[in-house]
Design a protein around this motif. Structure first.
Motif, PDB file in Angstrom:
ATOM      1  N   VAL B 212       0.851  -1.193   0.000  1.00 33.28           N
ATOM      2  CA  VAL B 212       0.000   0.000   0.000  1.00 33.28           C
ATOM      3  C   VAL B 212       0.883   1.239   0.000  1.00 33.28           C
ATOM      4  O   VAL B 212       0.675   2.187  -0.769  1.00 33.28           O
ATOM      5  CB  VAL B 212      -0.935  -0.016   1.224  1.00 33.28           C
ATOM      6  CG1 VAL B 212      -1.658   1.305   1.356  1.00 33.28           C
ATOM      7  CG2 VAL B 212      -1.934  -1.153   1.098  1.00 33.28           C
ATOM      8  N   LEU B 213       1.916   1.185   0.829  1.00 31.81           N
ATOM      9  CA  LEU B 213       2.838   2.319   0.912  1.00 31.81           C
ATOM     10  C   LEU B 213       3.505   2.566  -0.440  1.00 31.81           C
ATOM     11  O   LEU B 213       3.602   3.702  -0.899  1.00 31.81           O
ATOM     12  CB  LEU B 213       3.892   1.978   1.966  1.00 31.81           C
ATOM     13  CG  LEU B 213       4.522   3.111   2.738  1.00 31.81           C
ATOM     14  CD1 LEU B 213       3.470   4.023   3.307  1.00 31.81           C
ATOM     15  CD2 LEU B 213       5.357   2.546   3.863  1.00 31.81           C
ATOM     16  N   ALA B 214       3.951   1.491  -1.091  1.00 29.81           N
ATOM     17  CA  ALA B 214       4.625   1.643  -2.380  1.00 29.81           C
ATOM     18  C   ALA B 214       3.663   2.199  -3.421  1.00 29.81           C
ATOM     19  O   ALA B 214       4.025   3.067  -4.216  1.00 29.81           O
ATOM     20  CB  ALA B 214       5.173   0.299  -2.850  1.00 29.81           C
ATOM     21  N   LEU B 215       2.427   1.720  -3.390  1.00 32.50           N
ATOM     22  CA  LEU B 215       1.449   2.177  -4.375  1.00 32.50           C
ATOM     23  C   LEU B 215       1.170   3.664  -4.221  1.00 32.50           C
ATOM     24  O   LEU B 215       0.954   4.368  -5.203  1.00 32.50           O
ATOM     25  CB  LEU B 215       0.134   1.414  -4.203  1.00 32.50           C
ATOM     26  CG  LEU B 215       0.073   0.038  -4.837  1.00 32.50           C
ATOM     27  CD1 LEU B 215      -1.217  -0.650  -4.453  1.00 32.50           C
ATOM     28  CD2 LEU B 215       0.150   0.169  -6.346  1.00 32.50           C
ATOM     29  N   LEU B 216       1.154   4.137  -2.971  1.00 33.98           N
ATOM     30  CA  LEU B 216       0.778   5.526  -2.761  1.00 33.98           C
ATOM     31  C   LEU B 216       1.953   6.486  -2.905  1.00 33.98           C
ATOM     32  O   LEU B 216       1.762   7.629  -3.304  1.00 33.98           O
ATOM     33  CB  LEU B 216       0.155   5.699  -1.373  1.00 33.98           C
ATOM     34  CG  LEU B 216      -1.158   4.950  -1.164  1.00 33.98           C
ATOM     35  CD1 LEU B 216      -1.692   5.197   0.232  1.00 33.98           C
ATOM     36  CD2 LEU B 216      -2.196   5.369  -2.187  1.00 33.98           C
ATOM     37  N   SER B 217       3.160   6.021  -2.586  1.00 35.97           N
ATOM     38  CA  SER B 217       4.248   7.003  -2.548  1.00 35.97           C
ATOM     39  C   SER B 217       5.141   6.972  -3.781  1.00 35.97           C
ATOM     40  O   SER B 217       5.613   8.016  -4.216  1.00 35.97           O
ATOM     41  CB  SER B 217       5.079   6.798  -1.285  1.00 35.97           C
ATOM     42  OG  SER B 217       5.601   5.494  -1.259  1.00 35.97           O
TER      43      SER B 217
END
Lengths: 214, 550
Positions: B212-217
């Motif tokens: 999720v973090l990778a997708l958003l940042s």
């Protein structure tokens, strides 16, 4: 050359992914079947995509807030063509949806018609954008507003282009009898979702870049 | 964890004429098997780790003396930039997320493969060209501006190399986004039906949060880098203050990704820790839910801390306050995990295997690194030690003492599953001892250097810092040597190691219910989950002692 390589490979990977997940209705040969998650995957991907646009929007707002005059003189945006373009793009979202409704009623011919109309509308949008670029009187490097303007609209235009390719792909595949039906139309749905996404981004973009700049 | 009383009937590999095992050359092809892709990621990442490590040793050799007498300063800058870039983008992230994630996630949740196998292969195959591009940039002088590529420095030095650097990062970023998408869909949708959410192994929770973090940042970094690319090559002026641009804007875009990237590097490692510790301590993990939720909490809070890298960039006071507080809040879920592991170890029948040694080593290192992070996250202290060796010491403690130790622990733990053979424990312990000593020797003195005021990113320094730098360089050599027993051990064991049983550690998670190495498509019949993944000795006292091979 390396620049091109980087760009093309990035693009290809993106497009390939679209193509792969959108059009590949034959199952992956070497793997056990599992339910079709492609729509879910696309939505996840689009969340990610919108964050990239968010990065550009943030850039725009940041530069706008720190600038003395915005937009700098001589780089005012033109409103007529983009407004027409907006109307066309927003209505194309309805048109493509009718195509999706049609396939759910197993009406391939109607779906093809609506998707073809969407493709035409998308092409008109892109043509309008090119016309706008040619007549604006300033270029990418004129000033920091022009930088933002061309980069953001250009990047969105690229997405419209990809969406157009997806729609054309759907049309190409729908030539085959029974390729799409009321129960088997993931590719169509995904092209539609992508098109809506492009549309939503445009609405934000239009508001930020055109309406609020005036 | 599993029994095969009521197997789910699905197609298995044999029904569709798949090969029984992959041949060696299958690992060099566009293979869509998640296990092949996991190994591809791991091996490629380890190759880049070696290259990046040699760069580090070269830099430390240069820093042995105060003068720039060994390397040309420009070459030193290029080494420094590419060392950081390689280690972050082509070693830790691909190894921890791509390597372990791909190999383990489907096995841990009882799936035959990832949700999108072809996409998975595409994501991997973006990595080698990215690495090649990065290394090729040396032919054009190498990017000079450090891994952060702050303008205006990155705009004025080594433009071709800098552009190659940017494109390389964009490629890895694309890979990371596609991989993360795959993990999210796989974990959310492909659990074996008998597995409850509270039985999902903690590694999967960690990978979910990471993704999720990778997708958003990641896309935000891509946006920032595209702007930088345009500034360098196409005459725009987003980051050129003399033409209306703003350099602080770049820092915001960059750190909006690159701070979360810290969690991208450590969250999967936390997942590995949560798998390794209970198995080798023979105890249920303490606070399963707390550890699972803390991953998600780190993911969310981690998105709101990036400005702590910019306290000296003229940020207003309210921002310093807000981001100091949010940074310190991240320490809470991290502390929850640390205490969870310590409580798991408490009173356990600990087996000091190499995997466990590295896990415990990680615990100690990460506490030091984490405390250093707390001090740096507070604006008043950060203003004094910003861009000194204190920062270098801190992030090497968390990245080397944390992430790298975690990857080693994971390798020792899952090597039997991945290759079907055991690694030599004796050499593993030698490797651990050298690495542990080397890490402290290299990075602990750096804190002192920083407090005394030695700036980072320099090839020359004031002679008063020389004695401590000798110590660091000596430590770096020990660290460099420590890799030798590991690589020899890995290569040798892969060919000639003792054959591993299906479940050599008597673990309860699903990956150990299949053969070592797992067959193509993982199980002939999918396993059925009957108890939690960490129920060692709790409900049934015997369970820890009986190999749970189905």
């Amino acid at each position: 050359m390396l620049l091109c390589f980087g760009f093309i490979s990035t693009l290809l990977s993106n497009c390939h992914m679209q193509e792969d997940s959108t059009f590949n209705s034959s199952e992956v040969i070497s793997h056990a079947e599992h339910p079709d998650f492609r729509v879910f995957g696309l939505l996840t991907f689009l969340v990610s995509e919108s964050l990239m646009f968010a990065g550009f929007f943030a850039t725009y707002l940041f530069l706008r807030e720190t600038a003395k005059i915005w937009p700098p003189e001589g780089t005012e945006v033109e409103l007529l063509v983009p407004t027409i373009n907006t109307v066309i793009l927003v209505s194309s979202s309805f048109v493509i949806h009718w195509g999706d409704t049609a396939i759910k009623k197993n009406n391939v011919a109607a779906m093809r018609l609506w998707y073809a109309i969407t493709a035409v509308m998308g092409t008109i949008f892109l043509a309008g954008q090119i016309y706008e670029y040619l007549t604006l009187g300033y270029g990418l490097t004129t000033n920091v507003f022009a930088n933002c303007f061309y980069l953001m609209t250009g990047f969105h235009g690229l997405h419209v282009f990809v969406g157009l390719l997806l729609i054309l792909g759907v049309l190409w595949r729908s030539r085959r009898l029974g390729h799409y039906s009321a129960t088997k139309h993931t590719g169509i749905t995904m092209a539609e979702i992508y098109w809506h996404f492009v549309d939503i981004i445009w609405i934000v973009l239009f508001t930020l870049l055109y309406v609020l700049t005036r | 964890m599993t029994q095969l009383e009521t197997p789910q009937v699905t197609d298995s590999a044999t029904d569709r004429n798949l090969p029984k095992v992959w041949k060696w050359y299958d690992y060099f092809t566009f293979n869509t098997d998640h296990k092949v892709i996991g190994i591809q990621y791991l091996v490629t990442a380890f190759a880049f780790y070696l290259i990046g490590g040699l760069m580090a040793v070269a830099m430390r050799a240069e820093l042995y003396t105060p003068d720039a007498d060994l390397l040309d300063p420009n070459f030193y800058n290029a080494l420094m930039t590419n060392h950081g870039t390689l280690m972050i983008f082509l070693w830790i992230v691909p190894a921890a997320i791509g390597g372990f994630g791909n190999f383990l996630v489907p096995l841990l949740i009882g799936a035959r493969d990832m949700a999108f196998p072809k996409l998975n292969a595409i994501a991997f195959w973006l990595n080698p060209p990215a690495g090649a591009l990065l290394l090729a940039s040396f032919l054009f002088g190498g990017a000079q501006s450090g891994w952060t590529a702050y303008p205006p420095l990155s705009l004025t030095t080594a433009n071709t190399a800098q552009s190659m650097w940017i494109l390389s990062i964009v490629l890895v970023g694309t890979s990371s986004i596609l991989g993360a998408l795959n993990f999210v869909v796989t974990i959310l949708k492909m659990k074996v039906p008998s597995m409850k959410w509270t039985q999902l192994p903690l590694f999967c929770w960690a990978i979910l949060a990471t993704s999720v973090l990778a997708l958003l940042s990641t896309p935000v970094l891509a946006a920032g880098l595209v702007l930088l690319l345009f500034d360098i090559n196409f005459g725009t002026s987003f980051f050129k203050p003399d033409a209306g641009g703003n350099v602080v804007l770049y820092q915001h875009l960059f750190w909006f990704y690159s701070h979360p990237a810290v969690y991208l590097m450590i969250l999967p490692i936390f997942g590995i820790m949560s798998e390794v510790i209970p198995v080798h301590a023979r105890k249920p993990i303490f606070g399963y839910k707390a550890i699972a939720y803390s991953s998600l909490a780190i993911c969310i809070v981690g998105l709101f801390v990036w400005v702590h890298h910019m306290f000296t960039s003229g940020t207003p006071a309210w921002m310093r306050m807000f981001f100091t507080i949010s940074t310190l809040i991240v320490a809470v879920p991290t502390g929850v995990k640390i205490f969870g592991w310590v409580a798991t170890l408490w009173g356990g029948k600990i087996r000091f295997t190499s995997a466990m040694l590295f896990a415990i080593g990680l615990l100690s290192m990460f506490v030091v690194g984490g405390l250093g992070g707390v001090t740096l996250g507070t604006a008043p202290f950060d203003l004094h030690v910003h861009d000194t060796y204190y920062v270098v010491g801190h992030f090497h403690y968390v990245l080397f003492g944390g992430s790298v130790f975690g990857i080693y622990a994971g390798i020792y733990h899952w090597f039997p599953k991945i290759t079907g053979r055991m690694m030599s424990e004796m050499w593993g312990k030698i490797h651990f001892a050298l690495t542990f000593i080397g890490t402290h020797l290299t990075f602990l003195p750096m804190h002192l250097l920083g407090l005394q005021g030695m700036p980072r990113r320099v090839a020359m320094y004031d002679p008063q810092f020389a004695p401590i730098n000798h110590l660091c360089t000596f430590g770096a050599i020990v660290l460099g040597i420590s890799a030798i027993p590991f690589f020899l051990n890995a290569v040798w064991s892969w060919h000639y190691g003792v054959k591993a049983s299906d479940n050599p550690w008597d673990a309860l998670t699903l990956e150990w219910t299949t053969s070592s190495p797992p067959p193509i498509e993982n199980w002939v019949e999918l396993p059925v989950v009957t108890c939690g993944p960490y129920d060692y000795g709790s409900r049934d006292r015997n369970i820890a002692e009986i190999p749970q091979t189905a």
